[in-house]
Design a protein around this motif. Structure first.
Motif, PDB file in Angstrom:
ATOM      1  N   ALA A 294       0.826  -1.212   0.000  1.00  0.00           N
ATOM      2  CA  ALA A 294       0.000   0.000   0.000  1.00  0.00           C
ATOM      3  C   ALA A 294       0.858   1.259   0.000  1.00  0.00           C
ATOM      4  O   ALA A 294       1.997   1.268   0.491  1.00  0.00           O
ATOM      5  CB  ALA A 294      -0.932   0.000   1.204  1.00  0.00           C
ATOM      6  N   GLU A 295       0.299   2.335  -0.563  1.00  0.00           N
ATOM      7  CA  GLU A 295       0.966   3.633  -0.593  1.00  0.00           C
ATOM      8  C   GLU A 295      -0.058   4.726  -0.285  1.00  0.00           C
ATOM      9  O   GLU A 295      -1.252   4.563  -0.536  1.00  0.00           O
ATOM     10  CB  GLU A 295       1.586   3.904  -1.967  1.00  0.00           C
ATOM     11  CG  GLU A 295       2.687   2.955  -2.379  1.00  0.00           C
ATOM     12  CD  GLU A 295       3.963   3.114  -1.556  1.00  0.00           C
ATOM     13  OE1 GLU A 295       4.065   4.104  -0.801  1.00  0.00           O
ATOM     14  OE2 GLU A 295       4.864   2.248  -1.673  1.00  0.00           O
ATOM     15  N   PRO A 296       0.406   5.868   0.244  1.00  0.00           N
ATOM     16  CA  PRO A 296      -0.508   6.983   0.500  1.00  0.00           C
ATOM     17  C   PRO A 296      -1.092   7.519  -0.808  1.00  0.00           C
ATOM     18  O   PRO A 296      -0.496   7.404  -1.878  1.00  0.00           O
ATOM     19  CB  PRO A 296       0.399   8.031   1.165  1.00  0.00           C
ATOM     20  CG  PRO A 296       1.575   7.264   1.664  1.00  0.00           C
ATOM     21  CD  PRO A 296       1.769   6.126   0.711  1.00  0.00           C
ATOM     22  N   ALA A 297      -2.266   8.132  -0.699  1.00  0.00           N
ATOM     23  CA  ALA A 297      -2.967   8.643  -1.879  1.00  0.00           C
ATOM     24  C   ALA A 297      -2.120   9.654  -2.654  1.00  0.00           C
ATOM     25  O   ALA A 297      -2.121   9.668  -3.890  1.00  0.00           O
ATOM     26  CB  ALA A 297      -4.296   9.267  -1.464  1.00  0.00           C
ATOM     27  N   ASP A 298      -1.381  10.508  -1.943  1.00  0.00           N
ATOM     28  CA  ASP A 298      -0.566  11.527  -2.619  1.00  0.00           C
ATOM     29  C   ASP A 298       0.512  10.889  -3.497  1.00  0.00           C
ATOM     30  O   ASP A 298       0.787  11.371  -4.603  1.00  0.00           O
ATOM     31  CB  ASP A 298       0.087  12.450  -1.596  1.00  0.00           C
ATOM     32  CG  ASP A 298      -0.893  13.422  -0.966  1.00  0.00           C
ATOM     33  OD1 ASP A 298      -2.018  13.536  -1.502  1.00  0.00           O
ATOM     34  OD2 ASP A 298      -0.547  14.053   0.040  1.00  0.00           O
ATOM     35  N   VAL A 299       1.126   9.813  -3.007  1.00  0.00           N
ATOM     36  CA  VAL A 299       2.166   9.129  -3.775  1.00  0.00           C
ATOM     37  C   VAL A 299       1.578   8.530  -5.050  1.00  0.00           C
ATOM     38  O   VAL A 299       2.164   8.621  -6.137  1.00  0.00           O
ATOM     39  CB  VAL A 299       2.830   8.033  -2.919  1.00  0.00           C
ATOM     40  CG1 VAL A 299       3.785   7.183  -3.762  1.00  0.00           C
ATOM     41  CG2 VAL A 299       3.564   8.655  -1.742  1.00  0.00           C
ATOM     42  N   VAL A 300       0.411   7.908  -4.915  1.00  0.00           N
ATOM     43  CA  VAL A 300      -0.241   7.290  -6.071  1.00  0.00           C
ATOM     44  C   VAL A 300      -0.634   8.364  -7.093  1.00  0.00           C
ATOM     45  O   VAL A 300      -0.413   8.209  -8.297  1.00  0.00           O
ATOM     46  CB  VAL A 300      -1.481   6.496  -5.622  1.00  0.00           C
ATOM     47  CG1 VAL A 300      -2.218   5.929  -6.837  1.00  0.00           C
ATOM     48  CG2 VAL A 300      -1.078   5.370  -4.669  1.00  0.00           C
ATOM     49  N   ALA A 301      -1.214   9.460  -6.614  1.00  0.00           N
ATOM     50  CA  ALA A 301      -1.657  10.524  -7.521  1.00  0.00           C
ATOM     51  C   ALA A 301      -0.489  11.171  -8.250  1.00  0.00           C
ATOM     52  O   ALA A 301      -0.612  11.560  -9.415  1.00  0.00           O
ATOM     53  CB  ALA A 301      -2.439  11.577  -6.740  1.00  0.00           C
ATOM     54  N   GLU A 302       0.651  11.300  -7.585  1.00  0.00           N
ATOM     55  CA  GLU A 302       1.837  11.891  -8.229  1.00  0.00           C
ATOM     56  C   GLU A 302       2.299  11.065  -9.424  1.00  0.00           C
ATOM     57  O   GLU A 302       2.897  11.601 -10.363  1.00  0.00           O
ATOM     58  CB  GLU A 302       2.973  12.013  -7.210  1.00  0.00           C
ATOM     59  CG  GLU A 302       2.759  13.126  -6.194  1.00  0.00           C
ATOM     60  CD  GLU A 302       3.802  13.109  -5.093  1.00  0.00           C
ATOM     61  OE1 GLU A 302       4.716  12.240  -5.177  1.00  0.00           O
ATOM     62  OE2 GLU A 302       3.714  13.931  -4.168  1.00  0.00           O
ATOM     63  N   TYR A 303       2.020   9.770  -9.394  1.00  0.00           N
ATOM     64  CA  TYR A 303       2.354   8.906 -10.534  1.00  0.00           C
ATOM     65  C   TYR A 303       1.251   8.927 -11.593  1.00  0.00           C
ATOM     66  O   TYR A 303       1.528   9.012 -12.804  1.00  0.00           O
ATOM     67  CB  TYR A 303       2.565   7.469 -10.046  1.00  0.00           C
ATOM     68  CG  TYR A 303       2.701   6.466 -11.171  1.00  0.00           C
ATOM     69  CD1 TYR A 303       3.932   6.242 -11.776  1.00  0.00           C
ATOM     70  CD2 TYR A 303       1.590   5.760 -11.638  1.00  0.00           C
ATOM     71  CE1 TYR A 303       4.061   5.322 -12.810  1.00  0.00           C
ATOM     72  CE2 TYR A 303       1.710   4.850 -12.687  1.00  0.00           C
ATOM     73  CZ  TYR A 303       2.934   4.640 -13.265  1.00  0.00           C
ATOM     74  OH  TYR A 303       3.062   3.749 -14.301  1.00  0.00           O
ATOM     75  N   LEU A 304      -0.002   8.850 -11.155  1.00  0.00           N
ATOM     76  CA  LEU A 304      -1.106   8.691 -12.100  1.00  0.00           C
ATOM     77  C   LEU A 304      -1.369   9.936 -12.933  1.00  0.00           C
ATOM     78  O   LEU A 304      -1.610   9.841 -14.147  1.00  0.00           O
ATOM     79  CB  LEU A 304      -2.380   8.296 -11.351  1.00  0.00           C
ATOM     80  CG  LEU A 304      -2.401   6.911 -10.710  1.00  0.00           C
ATOM     81  CD1 LEU A 304      -3.722   6.699  -9.986  1.00  0.00           C
ATOM     82  CD2 LEU A 304      -2.184   5.819 -11.747  1.00  0.00           C
ATOM     83  N   VAL A 305      -1.359  11.111 -12.306  1.00  0.00           N
ATOM     84  CA  VAL A 305      -1.763  12.321 -13.028  1.00  0.00           C
ATOM     85  C   VAL A 305      -0.877  12.615 -14.242  1.00  0.00           C
ATOM     86  O   VAL A 305      -1.398  12.905 -15.325  1.00  0.00           O
ATOM     87  CB  VAL A 305      -1.847  13.526 -12.065  1.00  0.00           C
ATOM     88  CG1 VAL A 305      -1.969  14.840 -12.844  1.00  0.00           C
ATOM     89  CG2 VAL A 305      -3.050  13.357 -11.136  1.00  0.00           C
ATOM     90  N   PRO A 306       0.451  12.561 -14.143  1.00  0.00           N
ATOM     91  CA  PRO A 306       1.253  12.776 -15.357  1.00  0.00           C
ATOM     92  C   PRO A 306       0.943  11.768 -16.463  1.00  0.00           C
ATOM     93  O   PRO A 306       0.963  12.112 -17.652  1.00  0.00           O
ATOM     94  CB  PRO A 306       2.693  12.626 -14.859  1.00  0.00           C
ATOM     95  CG  PRO A 306       2.626  12.951 -13.412  1.00  0.00           C
ATOM     96  CD  PRO A 306       1.309  12.416 -12.945  1.00  0.00           C
ATOM     97  N   ASN A 307       0.638  10.526 -16.083  1.00  0.00           N
ATOM     98  CA  ASN A 307       0.286   9.520 -17.078  1.00  0.00           C
ATOM     99  C   ASN A 307      -1.076   9.798 -17.706  1.00  0.00           C
ATOM    100  O   ASN A 307      -1.269   9.581 -18.910  1.00  0.00           O
ATOM    101  CB  ASN A 307       0.297   8.124 -16.447  1.00  0.00           C
ATOM    102  CG  ASN A 307       1.690   7.563 -16.282  1.00  0.00           C
ATOM    103  OD1 ASN A 307       2.245   6.957 -17.190  1.00  0.00           O
ATOM    104  ND2 ASN A 307       2.281   7.776 -15.110  1.00  0.00           N
TER     105      ASN A 307
END
Length: 351
Positions: A294-307
């Motif tokens: 698991a990872e915090p939401a901010d970490v996941v969003a930092e990866y997903l949004v640029p993609n």
């Protein structure tokens, strides 16, 4: 009702679900007639199907003048996010704002969405984020609410380039066998995760196919989306399986109607450390995989949004499945834990 804005992995049968759910792939929504048909009947079937596609395209072209046109979609993008008052939806909104995009957020809770609006403006220093109307909720299960949301988006931004759907998912904060689930919990899970998704997709397609620049729809999947079992939250897993099926069906429908300026994608955030996920951390196996994967939401969003943003930026015309937790990443983290004890007790104390 409780909202769920995260995607969880099956905590009771995770090793099995990991094998299929963590690969990266793109959808293929092509139509393939059955191979068992005779050459003549197969030819007739193909001819009828192509005739249907041609007729559908003519009707669509007559009713939707922009369905086959495509203007360049350039940043900053206009983004609408449902279920954005907390969890992964909130984190995605924050990343889009930091990238300079215009963002509209909504939630079933008046109080939470107003609070989220204030926090986003403070945390990002950006003011180009809005809610439909202060004190006005948006329940994705209600068609009128979603139509009102669309009307507001058109008035405020004119276009919606990216619609992030199904952050407002639900498991009713319930981790127990289906036989013990109440009617109320089952209704909440199914209406939010399936009916709400369908209503939002319908309205998003109707909006975007009439925009000269088209649009991109991103549906959030979750545990069960690969068809693997999700014990203790079977209803949730069943609804997340339907997300993938619905997305494929919509891709096929748009292709049949020759709509080229609207794309429907799937998005998989993996295991996100929100209140909902942590409420299920009451078994040894669940604690192990939460700490390891698991990872915090901010970490996941930092990866997903640029993609996500790269798709319109690159002018992609292919439906895409974007995954945060890939198979290689998951197996690497599991190996590090077994071999070196890494990630032990990161979020919860293990027995």
């Amino acid at each position: 009702m409780a909202e769920m804005s995260v995607t969880t992995a099956s905590l009771q049968s995770f090793p099995k679900s990991l094998l299929c759910s963590l690969s990266t792939r793109k959808f293929n929504s092509s139509f393939h007639p059955s191979a068992i048909l005779s050459p003549i009947s197969r030819f007739c079937l193909i001819s009828k199907f192509n005739s249907f596609r041609f007729s559908a395209a003519v009707v669509k072209a007559a009713s939707s003048p922009h369905a086959n046109t495509k203007e360049p979609m350039l940043p900053p993008y206009d983004v609408l996010i449902t279920g954005a008052s907390k969890g992964i939806g909130y984190a995605l909104a924050k990343e889009f704002l930091k990238a300079g995009d215009n963002v509209i957020i909504c939630s079933r809770s008046d109080e939470r969405v107003v609070s989220a609006l204030d926090r986003l403006r403070v945390e990002t220093g950006k003011q180009h984020v809005w809610i439909p109307m202060q004190g006005t909720k948006c329940d994705v299960r209600e068609g009128d609410d979603v139509k009102t949301l669309v009307a507001f988006a058109k008035e405020k931004l004119q276009y919606i380039d990216i619609w992030q759907i199904n952050n407002a998912g639900s498991n009713a904060y319930s981790f127990k066998p289906l036989a013990e689930a109440s009617d109320e919990d089952l209704i909440q899970v199914v209406t939010t995760n399936t009916l709400g998704l369908m209503i939002c997709c319908r309205e998003a397609i109707n909006l975007m196919q009439n925009q000269p620049r088209g649009g991109h729809i991103f549906n959030i999947d979750g545990a069960g989306s690969d068809g693997r079992p999700t014990p203790r939250f079977a209803a949730y897993g069943a609804t997340k399986r339907s997300v993938v099926h619905l997305t494929k069906s919509l891709q096929a429908e748009l292709e049949m109607q020759d709509v080229k300026n609207v794309l429907v994608h799937n998005l998989s955030p993996g295991m996100v450390t929100t209140d909902l996920l942590m409420s299920g951390a009451n078994t040894k196996q669940a604690k192990f995989f939460i700490n390891v994967l698991a990872e915090p939401a901010d970490v996941v969003a930092e990866y997903l949004v640029p993609n996500i943003r790269s798709i319109p930026t690159n002018g992609s015309t292919k439906a895409t499945y974007i995954r945060f937790l890939t198979g290689l990443k998951a197996y690497s983290q599991i190996f590090s834990r077994i071999a070196f004890g890494a990630r032990r007790n990161r979020y919860v104390l293990e027995d």
